[in-house]
Scaffold this motif. Structure first.
Motif, PDB file in Angstrom:
ATOM      1  N   LYS A   7      79.041  80.694 -26.396  1.00 53.89           N
ATOM      2  CA  LYS A   7      79.219  81.004 -24.970  1.00 53.89           C
ATOM      3  C   LYS A   7      80.625  80.601 -24.535  1.00 53.89           C
ATOM      4  N   GLY A 151      76.654  78.476 -12.649  1.00 50.48           N
ATOM      5  CA  GLY A 151      76.762  77.897 -13.993  1.00 50.48           C
ATOM      6  C   GLY A 151      75.739  78.476 -14.963  1.00 50.48           C
ATOM      7  N   ASP A 154      75.416  79.212 -19.087  1.00 51.14           N
ATOM      8  CA  ASP A 154      74.965  78.211 -20.065  1.00 51.14           C
ATOM      9  C   ASP A 154      73.501  78.471 -20.430  1.00 51.14           C
ATOM     10  N   LYS A 209      79.469  68.818 -13.946  1.00 48.71           N
ATOM     11  CA  LYS A 209      79.188  70.259 -14.003  1.00 48.71           C
ATOM     12  C   LYS A 209      79.508  70.882 -15.365  1.00 48.71           C
TER      13      LYS A 209
HETATM   14 MG    MG Z   1      80.019  76.077 -16.239  1.00 46.12          MG
END
Ligand code: MG
Ligand code: ADP
Ligand code: ASP
Length: 405
Positions: A7, A151, A154, A209
């Motif tokens: 990723k 986010g 992920d 984060k």
């Molecule tokens: Mg991120």
């Protein structure tokens, strides 16, 4: 030959040169005979830019249309990444979340993955192609486009790695691993070789984060071991995995600072059964997550009363204020004081279970810095305090120095 999920986050694909750099790294793996699934984020700043445009049109846009809009960010990157591989004569194909078989519930902007049927992914891999999947997005069983929360790429990577039973899952980002604190705030932070799911989960949900907390939860549930490392160099990264015996030897694994919290204090709340239940039920009904709660005897009025403070996410403060205003007559408290000038500082470590005096040391350190503690909460492997926002980074550095050698 290994089956690998890689990723790449926003900064790692932030411009066309960076996209070419990623394509080169992917091509090297393929040359070695590995099968590679690449998950990408939107180019850095793109998701924020789309949100800003939407809010210029209306303050609270429809969440369905938000998902329609935000999904375009990742879609740009997958196509460019496929082209970058084609330019190097590497066979590659891009797939949206829906084409990759990611089915979610219908909760727009924070949808949960319900199941994955990666038929197209597997077919393309079998035919020798690199498969590039758009992170952060899925589709409901009824065909509506959804996104998985900020986010969320992920989560796409970890969930796909579980679904295709990948041998390796690598999260490439703009730091070369998970550090004992955000290295941008604490330059002396140390990179960890490994960290347990539980510690990573606490750090992520308390403000670090570097990983989306829901993705770590998913990895723990399905036993996906993954590595966080840099897309810009070859330094070894951090392995996130099940806890091992020797992990308890370290008392504090990391320190996190969450600047996205706000505090509400209700002054002189009548001290009688059912009042707290009424207040927190109303907040829950409005889908507002309450984190810390503290209740004190109030010195405000003659009648038995308490002051009740709680924290919510900054983004929910306006909504919380509305709910509280609507309750004022019914519950009969004196006033509500709201502030978003707070920070939540936390220390995390499985070693806390077997070591004493950890809280005292944290509080002494803050006292030496003349930083007042507003609220405290603890669990088996973490201690959090609410402090003044302006002193957050100073506190983080001092506490890091006190615990991490
Ligand atoms: Mg991120
Ligand atoms: P990506 O776009 O690759 O998903 P993010 O910006 O979401 O990257 O996450 C990486 C950032 O997380 C780093 O640049 C770093 O500033 C921040 N960060 C916060 N806490 C930590 C930590 N404990 N270790 C490493 N990075 C951290
Ligand atoms: N582009 C999305 C975001 O900025 C998802 C991600 O980057 O993981 O939140």
């Amino acid at each position: 030959m290994a089956l690998i999920v890689q990723k790449f986050g926003g900064t790692s694909v932030g411009n066309t040169d960076r996209i070419k750099n990623v394509a080169r790294r992917v091509a090297e793996h393929r040359k070695r005979g590995d099968q590679v699934v690449v998950v990408v984020s939107a180019m850095s700043g793109v998701t924020d830019g789309l949100i800003k445009m939407a809010k210029e049109i209306m303050p609270l846009p429809s969440e369905r249309e938000m998902d329609m809009l935000l999904a375009t960010g990742e879609q740009t990157t997958i196509a460019l990444m496929a082209m970058a591989l084609h330019a190097m004569d590497v066979p590659a194909v891009s797939l949206t979340g829906a084409q990759a078989g990611i089915v979610t519930d219908g909760v727009h902007t924070k949808a949960k993955i319900q199941n994955i049927t990666p038929k197209q992914v597997k077919n393309h891999l079998r035919q020798g192609r690199v498969v590039i999947v758009a992170g952060f997005q899925g589709e409901t069983a009824e065909g509506q486009i959804t996104t998985l929360g900020r986010g969320g790429s992920d989560l796409t990577a970890i969930a796909l790695a579980a679904a295709i039973k990948a041998d390796l899952c690598q999260i490439f980002t703009d730091v070369d691993g998970v550090y004992s604190a955000d290295p941008r705030i604490v330059p002396s932070a140390r990179k960890m070789k490994e960290i347990s799911y539980d510690e990573m989960l606490e750090l992520a949900s308390l403000g670090a984060k570097v990983m989306q907390s829901r993705s770590v939860e998913f990895a723990k549930k399905f036993g996906v071991v993954f590595e966080v490392r840099s897309s810009l160099n070859d330094n070894p990264g951090t392995i996130v995995k099940e806890e091992t015996k020797n992990m308890e030897d370290v008392v504090i694994r990391g320190v996190a600072l969450d600047k996205n919290q706000a505090k509400v204090t209700l002054v002189a709340v009548p001290d009688k059964p059912g009042v707290a239940a009424r207040i927190f039920k109303a907040l829950a009904d409005a889908s507002i997550n309450v984190d810390m709660i503290v209740q004190n005897i109030s010195h405000g009025s003659g009648k038995p009363a308490t002051d009740l403070s709680f924290t919510v996410e900054k983004a929910d403060l306006l909504k919380a204020q509305k709910v509280i205003d609507a309750l004022k007559k019914e519950v009969n408290f004196a006033e509500a004081i709201c502030t978003d000038k707070i920070g939540k500082l936390s220390i995390v470590g499985v070693g806390m279970r077997s070591h004493s005096g950890v809280a005292a040391r944290m509080f002494e350190t803050l006292a030496r810095e003349k930083i007042n503690i507003d609220m405290i909460s603890t669990s088996e492997i973490k201690i959090s305090v609410v402090i003044e926002l302006a002193k957050g980074e100073q506190a983080m550095k001092a506490v890091h120095q006190a615990f991490i050698k």
